[in-house]
Design a protein around this motif. Structure first.
Motif, mmCIF file in Angstrom:
data_model
loop_
_atom_site.group_PDB
_atom_site.id
_atom_site.type_symbol
_atom_site.label_atom_id
_atom_site.label_comp_id
_atom_site.label_asym_id
_atom_site.label_seq_id
_atom_site.Cartn_x
_atom_site.Cartn_y
_atom_site.Cartn_z
ATOM 1 N N THR A 196 -12.318 -35.358 -14.777
ATOM 2 C CA THR A 196 -11.543 -34.110 -15.160
ATOM 3 C C THR A 196 -12.410 -32.804 -14.927
ATOM 4 O OG1 THR A 196 -10.593 -35.337 -17.022
ATOM 5 C CG2 THR A 196 -10.182 -32.827 -17.065
ATOM 6 N N ILE A 197 -11.790 -31.965 -14.256
ATOM 7 C CA ILE A 197 -12.283 -30.450 -13.667
ATOM 8 C C ILE A 197 -11.894 -29.774 -15.099
ATOM 9 C CG2 ILE A 197 -12.145 -28.654 -12.300
ATOM 10 C CD1 ILE A 197 -11.273 -30.703 -10.110
ATOM 11 N N ILE A 210 -8.740 -15.139 -7.510
ATOM 12 C CA ILE A 210 -7.715 -15.694 -6.251
ATOM 13 C C ILE A 210 -8.408 -16.826 -5.594
ATOM 14 C CG2 ILE A 210 -6.943 -14.893 -3.921
ATOM 15 C CD1 ILE A 210 -6.062 -13.092 -6.517
ATOM 16 N N THR A 211 -9.863 -16.974 -5.552
ATOM 17 C CA THR A 211 -10.099 -18.444 -5.278
ATOM 18 C C THR A 211 -9.983 -19.281 -6.076
ATOM 19 O OG1 THR A 211 -11.806 -17.162 -4.090
ATOM 20 C CG2 THR A 211 -12.198 -19.521 -4.369
ATOM 21 N N ARG A 212 -10.063 -18.931 -7.325
ATOM 22 C CA ARG A 212 -9.755 -19.868 -8.612
ATOM 23 C C ARG A 212 -8.243 -20.373 -8.361
ATOM 24 N NH1 ARG A 212 -6.806 -20.120 -13.241
ATOM 25 N NH2 ARG A 212 -7.826 -21.084 -15.256
ATOM 26 N N ALA A 213 -7.369 -19.623 -8.197
ATOM 27 C CA ALA A 213 -6.023 -20.141 -8.271
ATOM 28 C C ALA A 213 -5.937 -21.160 -7.070
ATOM 29 C CB ALA A 213 -4.997 -19.062 -8.091
ATOM 30 N N ALA A 214 -6.530 -20.765 -5.945
ATOM 31 C CA ALA A 214 -6.263 -21.612 -4.722
ATOM 32 C C ALA A 214 -7.038 -23.080 -4.926
ATOM 33 C CB ALA A 214 -7.010 -20.893 -3.357
ATOM 34 N N VAL A 215 -8.160 -23.039 -5.458
ATOM 35 C CA VAL A 215 -8.838 -24.155 -5.695
ATOM 36 C C VAL A 215 -8.325 -25.199 -6.475
ATOM 37 C CG1 VAL A 215 -11.129 -25.224 -6.823
ATOM 38 C CG2 VAL A 215 -11.562 -23.248 -4.925
ATOM 39 N N LEU A 216 -7.768 -24.676 -7.871
ATOM 40 C CA LEU A 216 -7.066 -25.365 -8.544
ATOM 41 C C LEU A 216 -5.895 -26.091 -7.863
ATOM 42 C CD1 LEU A 216 -7.224 -23.524 -12.066
ATOM 43 C CD2 LEU A 216 -8.876 -25.275 -10.975
ATOM 44 N N PHE A 218 -5.299 -26.846 -4.610
ATOM 45 C CA PHE A 218 -5.799 -27.861 -3.930
ATOM 46 C C PHE A 218 -6.249 -29.106 -4.525
ATOM 47 C CE2 PHE A 218 -7.152 -24.189 -0.781
ATOM 48 C CZ PHE A 218 -5.763 -24.169 -0.274
ATOM 49 N N ALA A 219 -6.926 -28.779 -5.854
ATOM 50 C CA ALA A 219 -7.302 -29.790 -6.690
ATOM 51 C C ALA A 219 -6.055 -30.632 -7.100
ATOM 52 C CB ALA A 219 -8.055 -29.425 -7.930
ATOM 53 N N ARG A 220 -5.154 -30.017 -7.628
ATOM 54 C CA ARG A 220 -3.960 -30.854 -8.050
ATOM 55 C C ARG A 220 -3.357 -31.541 -7.092
ATOM 56 N NH1 ARG A 220 -3.462 -25.887 -11.960
ATOM 57 N NH2 ARG A 220 -4.123 -26.930 -13.927
ATOM 58 N N GLU A 221 -3.202 -30.937 -5.832
ATOM 59 C CA GLU A 221 -2.598 -31.526 -4.507
ATOM 60 C C GLU A 221 -3.222 -32.740 -4.366
ATOM 61 O OE1 GLU A 221 -2.380 -28.402 -1.832
ATOM 62 O OE2 GLU A 221 -0.679 -27.434 -2.892
ATOM 63 N N ALA A 222 -4.676 -32.736 -4.317
ATOM 64 C CA ALA A 222 -5.487 -33.757 -4.069
ATOM 65 C C ALA A 222 -5.649 -35.095 -5.393
ATOM 66 C CB ALA A 222 -6.898 -33.528 -3.947
ATOM 67 N N GLN A 223 -4.613 -34.859 -6.079
ATOM 68 C CA GLN A 223 -4.466 -35.719 -7.390
ATOM 69 C C GLN A 223 -5.844 -35.815 -8.238
ATOM 70 O OE1 GLN A 223 -1.556 -37.192 -7.775
ATOM 71 N NE2 GLN A 223 -0.948 -35.830 -5.835
ATOM 72 N N THR A 266 -28.304 -32.770 -7.635
ATOM 73 C CA THR A 266 -27.997 -32.379 -6.348
ATOM 74 C C THR A 266 -26.234 -32.393 -6.645
ATOM 75 O OG1 THR A 266 -27.425 -34.600 -5.668
ATOM 76 C CG2 THR A 266 -29.557 -33.893 -5.229
ATOM 77 N N PRO A 267 -25.560 -31.487 -5.728
ATOM 78 C CA PRO A 267 -24.210 -30.956 -5.845
ATOM 79 C C PRO A 267 -23.553 -32.397 -5.917
ATOM 80 C CG PRO A 267 -25.167 -29.824 -3.985
ATOM 81 C CD PRO A 267 -26.082 -30.732 -4.562
ATOM 82 N N GLY A 268 -22.572 -32.331 -6.957
ATOM 83 C CA GLY A 268 -21.783 -33.577 -7.284
ATOM 84 C C GLY A 268 -20.745 -33.912 -6.173
ATOM 85 N N PRO A 269 -19.965 -34.976 -6.277
ATOM 86 C CA PRO A 269 -18.910 -35.155 -5.320
ATOM 87 C C PRO A 269 -17.725 -34.446 -5.394
ATOM 88 C CG PRO A 269 -18.977 -36.981 -6.905
ATOM 89 C CD PRO A 269 -20.319 -36.058 -7.291
ATOM 90 N N VAL A 270 -17.274 -33.852 -6.379
ATOM 91 C CA VAL A 270 -16.095 -33.224 -6.884
ATOM 92 C C VAL A 270 -16.361 -31.870 -6.134
ATOM 93 C CG1 VAL A 270 -14.547 -32.193 -8.502
ATOM 94 C CG2 VAL A 270 -15.351 -34.382 -8.876
ATOM 95 N N SER A 271 -17.490 -31.132 -6.538
ATOM 96 C CA SER A 271 -17.525 -29.821 -6.064
ATOM 97 C C SER A 271 -17.725 -29.920 -4.490
ATOM 98 C CB SER A 271 -18.836 -29.256 -6.604
ATOM 99 O OG SER A 271 -20.075 -29.935 -6.321
ATOM 100 N N LYS A 272 -18.339 -31.050 -3.856
ATOM 101 C CA LYS A 272 -18.550 -30.995 -2.601
ATOM 102 C C LYS A 272 -17.091 -31.101 -1.858
ATOM 103 C CE LYS A 272 -21.824 -34.137 -2.361
ATOM 104 N NZ LYS A 272 -22.860 -35.237 -1.656
ATOM 105 N N ARG A 273 -16.281 -32.018 -2.403
ATOM 106 C CA ARG A 273 -14.940 -32.263 -1.906
ATOM 107 C C ARG A 273 -14.250 -31.095 -1.808
ATOM 108 N NH1 ARG A 273 -12.136 -33.497 2.284
ATOM 109 N NH2 ARG A 273 -10.158 -34.311 1.710
ATOM 110 N N LEU A 274 -14.149 -30.193 -2.841
ATOM 111 C CA LEU A 274 -13.300 -29.442 -3.251
ATOM 112 C C LEU A 274 -13.797 -28.136 -2.113
ATOM 113 C CD1 LEU A 274 -12.729 -28.739 -7.044
ATOM 114 C CD2 LEU A 274 -10.938 -29.166 -5.086
ATOM 115 N N ARG A 275 -15.105 -27.823 -2.121
ATOM 116 C CA ARG A 275 -15.487 -27.069 -0.998
ATOM 117 C C ARG A 275 -14.869 -27.269 0.527
ATOM 118 N NH1 ARG A 275 -19.368 -22.968 -0.624
ATOM 119 N NH2 ARG A 275 -20.155 -22.537 1.422
ATOM 120 N N GLU A 276 -15.059 -28.573 0.757
ATOM 121 C CA GLU A 276 -14.602 -28.833 1.953
ATOM 122 C C GLU A 276 -12.838 -28.501 2.270
ATOM 123 O OE1 GLU A 276 -15.198 -33.154 2.212
ATOM 124 O OE2 GLU A 276 -17.599 -32.849 2.559
#
Length: 287
Positions: A196-197, A210-216, A218-223, A266-276
């Motif tokens: 959970t994020i 604005i970045t917050r809105a986009a990232v959330l 994208f996160a929901r679209e990625a399930q 080190t950077p975790g998988p969720v943050s790395k994937r969301l950045r990508e």
């Protein structure tokens, strides 16, 4: 080479740019701003920044400037003439310059908003070394005013917070109110626990990023599971991973909160994937 900047309808060499000493942003911090990122010569999330600018102006009863409908072209022109590939465009709108210093707002019929834009070149913005190793944050008391949802130029305490972090050997600070994290000095804050994020819900307490809105989105679209709620600094220290988002850092992993190292440091998988995902999707939609 001197940058070209924009001041009240004119494109000027930065050395020739002037604003009145009676401008209310200078005297009263009576102004708002936006920062739009540039990747590959194109603007990221411009429509979101413009909408938030309009809201900020409305909340403070500042007139929309005459050039409001031309701001996209002004941004593009500054990017072009300054040869910006990766970087940012800073936009500031103030209530304007009154005839003298006074706490009372000047009559809007007698004063026009001041509009200033300039660019900052940041080569390799999307490939920041910090994003590969993550950043360290400290916690500080949140003593700002109550309308943090308005993106004003009142940035003294956030600046002081960044200096506190620097003196502590960290990269940034998270602000704490009643034991709960509000946000970073210039970014929205998130933790990840299990699958959970978690990030603070929108209110007057935090900037509506604005970045917050986009990232959330994208996160929901990625399930990915997203929970918008208050979280404590103790929860943050016990999180599996954490990150921040902003227009200038995109998704930036956090690997340490105060003395607590998150995960393996080190950077975790969720943050790395969301950045990508954010960089990929934002480049597709850039204008």
């Amino acid at each position: 080479m001197s940058r070209t900047v924009y001041v009240n309808g004119q494109y000027l060499p930065e050395g020739d740019a002037k604003v009145s000493i009676f401008d209310r942003a200078f005297l009263m911090a009576d102004g708002v701003y936006e920062v739009t990122s540039v990747l590959d010569g194109k603007l990221i999330d411009f429509d979101g920044h413009l909408a938030r600018l309009e809201r900020s102006l409305s909340e403070l009863d500042i007139q929309k400037p005459d050039c409001f409908d031309d701001l996209l072209e002004i941004h593009r022109e500054l990017v072009r003439v300054n040869g910006i590939t990766d970087g940012m465009v800073y936009l500031q709108v103030t209530r304007g310059a009154a005839e003298d210093r006074d706490f009372v707002f000047p009559d809007p019929e007698e004063v026009k908003p001041t509009v200033v834009l300039f660019t900052q070149s940041k080569p390799g913005l999307a490939d920041s070394p910090a994003s590969k190793k993550g950043i360290k944050v400290i916690s500080i008391e949140d003593i700002r005013w109550g309308r943090r949802d308005i993106k004003t130029v009142q940035l003294l305490y956030p600046s002081m917070g960044k200096m506190m972090a620097k003196k502590a050997g960290a990269d940034d600070a998270w602000m704490i109110e009643d034991g709960h994290v509000t946000e970073g000095t210039s970014n929205n804050a998130y933790i990840v626990k299990g699958d959970t994020i978690i990030t603070r819900q929108l209110s007057n307490d935090i900037l509506h990023g604005i970045t917050r809105a986009a990232v959330l989105r994208f996160a929901r679209e990625a399930q990915m599971k997203v929970e918008e709620r208050h979280f404590t600094i103790d929860e943050a220290k016990d999180a599996d991973e954490a990150f921040v988002t902003s227009a200038s850092t995109f998704v930036m992993p956090v690997v340490q909160v105060d003395e607590a190292v998150l995960g393996d440091g080190t950077p975790g998988p969720v943050s790395k994937r969301l950045r990508e995902i954010y960089l990929e999707e934002s480049r597709k939609a850039a204008i």
